[in-house]
Design a protein around this motif. Structure first.
Motif, short mmCIF file in Angstrom:
data_model
loop_
_atom_site.label_atom_id
_atom_site.label_comp_id
_atom_site.label_asym_id
_atom_site.label_seq_id
_atom_site.Cartn_x
_atom_site.Cartn_y
_atom_site.Cartn_z
N MET A 83 0.82 -1.22 0.00
CA MET A 83 0.00 0.00 0.00
C MET A 83 0.86 1.28 0.00
SD MET A 83 -3.17 -1.05 0.05
CE MET A 83 -4.12 0.31 0.69
N SER A 84 2.18 1.13 0.03
CA SER A 84 3.07 2.30 0.10
C SER A 84 2.76 3.38 -0.92
CB SER A 84 4.53 1.86 -0.03
OG SER A 84 4.94 1.13 1.09
N PRO A 85 2.64 3.06 -2.23
CA PRO A 85 2.38 4.12 -3.20
C PRO A 85 1.10 4.91 -2.90
CG PRO A 85 3.03 2.11 -4.33
CD PRO A 85 2.81 1.75 -2.88
N ILE A 86 0.09 4.24 -2.41
CA ILE A 86 -1.18 4.91 -2.10
C ILE A 86 -1.01 5.87 -0.94
CG2 ILE A 86 -3.54 4.52 -1.24
CD1 ILE A 86 -3.42 1.83 -2.88
N PHE A 87 -0.36 5.41 0.15
CA PHE A 87 -0.16 6.27 1.32
C PHE A 87 0.82 7.42 1.02
CE2 PHE A 87 -1.82 2.64 3.85
CZ PHE A 87 -2.87 3.33 4.45
N VAL A 88 1.84 7.14 0.22
CA VAL A 88 2.78 8.20 -0.17
C VAL A 88 2.02 9.32 -0.86
CG1 VAL A 88 4.67 8.74 -1.77
CG2 VAL A 88 4.87 6.80 -0.20
N GLU A 89 1.16 8.95 -1.80
CA GLU A 89 0.39 9.96 -2.52
C GLU A 89 -0.63 10.66 -1.62
OE1 GLU A 89 -2.75 10.31 -6.23
OE2 GLU A 89 -1.31 8.65 -6.23
N GLN A 90 -1.41 9.90 -0.88
CA GLN A 90 -2.47 10.49 -0.06
C GLN A 90 -1.92 11.38 1.06
OE1 GLN A 90 -4.99 7.29 1.30
NE2 GLN A 90 -6.12 7.22 -0.62
N CYS A 91 -0.77 11.03 1.60
CA CYS A 91 -0.21 11.79 2.72
C CYS A 91 0.72 12.91 2.27
CB CYS A 91 0.52 10.86 3.67
SG CYS A 91 -0.54 9.69 4.52
N GLY A 92 1.00 12.98 0.96
CA GLY A 92 1.91 14.01 0.47
C GLY A 92 3.35 13.76 0.87
N TYR A 121 12.92 8.35 8.94
CA TYR A 121 11.78 8.55 9.84
C TYR A 121 11.15 9.87 9.42
CZ TYR A 121 9.17 9.54 14.13
OH TYR A 121 8.18 9.83 15.03
N LEU A 122 9.86 9.85 9.17
CA LEU A 122 9.13 11.05 8.76
C LEU A 122 8.04 11.32 9.79
CD1 LEU A 122 9.37 9.16 5.80
CD2 LEU A 122 9.31 11.54 5.13
N ILE A 123 7.96 12.56 10.22
CA ILE A 123 6.93 12.94 11.17
C ILE A 123 6.33 14.26 10.73
CG2 ILE A 123 8.57 14.03 12.76
CD1 ILE A 123 6.67 12.91 15.04
N GLN A 124 5.03 14.37 10.85
CA GLN A 124 4.34 15.57 10.42
C GLN A 124 4.37 16.61 11.54
OE1 GLN A 124 0.19 15.01 9.25
NE2 GLN A 124 0.70 16.02 7.33
N ASP A 125 4.78 17.83 11.20
CA ASP A 125 4.82 18.89 12.21
C ASP A 125 3.45 19.55 12.35
OD1 ASP A 125 4.52 20.83 10.17
OD2 ASP A 125 6.65 21.35 10.16
N GLU A 126 3.35 20.51 13.24
CA GLU A 126 2.06 21.16 13.53
C GLU A 126 1.49 21.91 12.33
OE1 GLU A 126 5.46 23.72 14.70
OE2 GLU A 126 4.86 21.76 15.41
N ASN A 127 2.32 22.22 11.32
CA ASN A 127 1.87 22.91 10.11
C ASN A 127 1.53 21.94 8.98
OD1 ASN A 127 2.26 25.52 11.25
ND2 ASN A 127 4.46 25.29 10.89
N GLY A 128 1.61 20.65 9.27
CA GLY A 128 1.31 19.65 8.25
C GLY A 128 2.46 19.34 7.32
N MET A 129 3.65 19.87 7.62
CA MET A 129 4.83 19.61 6.79
C MET A 129 5.55 18.38 7.33
SD MET A 129 4.56 22.05 4.63
CE MET A 129 6.10 21.89 3.77
N TRP A 130 6.18 17.63 6.44
CA TRP A 130 6.90 16.42 6.85
C TRP A 130 8.33 16.74 7.21
CZ3 TRP A 130 4.34 12.29 8.15
CH2 TRP A 130 3.08 12.07 7.60
N GLU A 131 8.70 16.43 8.44
CA GLU A 131 10.10 16.51 8.87
C GLU A 131 10.71 15.14 8.62
OE1 GLU A 131 12.71 16.97 12.94
OE2 GLU A 131 10.66 17.76 12.92
N GLU A 132 11.88 15.11 8.06
CA GLU A 132 12.50 13.86 7.64
C GLU A 132 13.88 13.71 8.28
OE1 GLU A 132 14.15 12.37 3.37
OE2 GLU A 132 12.32 13.55 3.39
N ILE A 133 14.13 12.53 8.86
CA ILE A 133 15.42 12.26 9.50
C ILE A 133 15.92 10.91 9.00
CG2 ILE A 133 16.61 11.90 11.71
CD1 ILE A 133 14.11 13.34 13.00
#
Length: 149
Positions: A83-92, A121-133
């Motif tokens: 399901m990765s491609p679907i979640f990648v697209e839906q979650c931006g 590791y990707l986590i969404q911040d309070e502004n909806g942007m993805w922080e990536e580590i």
């Protein structure tokens, strides 16, 4: 905390139900669907048990902060990793990720944007942007840094 030592990776009790036993044909189909060759160490682990709860579920960052990784998705065409491609697209999320575990707010993924896949590791911040580590340079390095209490 005990570091993963190559034994007893999967929890004996699993809330997250493992997928069907893997064979080479299923793995090839999933890889073809995703468009990536998965790391051999990952495939070997998933052949032992196709996803489920982890016995070693803590990942500690260099700064001492930790995250809990309760389970890995099953390797399947129609669920889990498939399901990765679907979640990648839906979650931006950035393209070229294979999601190993997560929810709509945080993910652990194989990152294929470089020559060799790393673990991010990707986590969404309070502004909806993805922080990536980047948390490991390979899947093997990632699992060898997992810990349990």
């Amino acid at each position: 905390m005990d570091m993963y030592d190559g034994l007893h990776f999967w929890s004996r009790r699993s809330v997250y139900k493992p997928g069907s036993q893997l064979d080479e044909m299923t793995i090839r189909k999933v890889e073809q669907q995703l468009g990536y060759s998965l790391p051999q160490s990952y495939k070997n682990l998933m052949k032992k048990q196709n996803g489920g709860d982890l016995a070693y579920r803590y990942f500690v960052f260099a700064d001492g902060e930790a995250i809990i990784i309760p389970y890995l998705f099953e390797l399947d065409e129609e669920s889990g990793v498939g399901m990765s491609p679907i979640f990648v697209e839906q979650c931006g999320l950035p393209e070229k990720l294979v999601l190993l575990t997560g929810d709509l707010d945080a993910w652990v993924a194989l990152d294929y944007r470089q020559e060799k896949p790393t673990i991010v590791y990707l986590i969404q911040d309070e502004n909806g942007m993805w922080e990536e580590i980047e948390i490991a340079q390979s899947f093997s390095q990632f699992i060898n840094r997992l810990m349990k209490k």
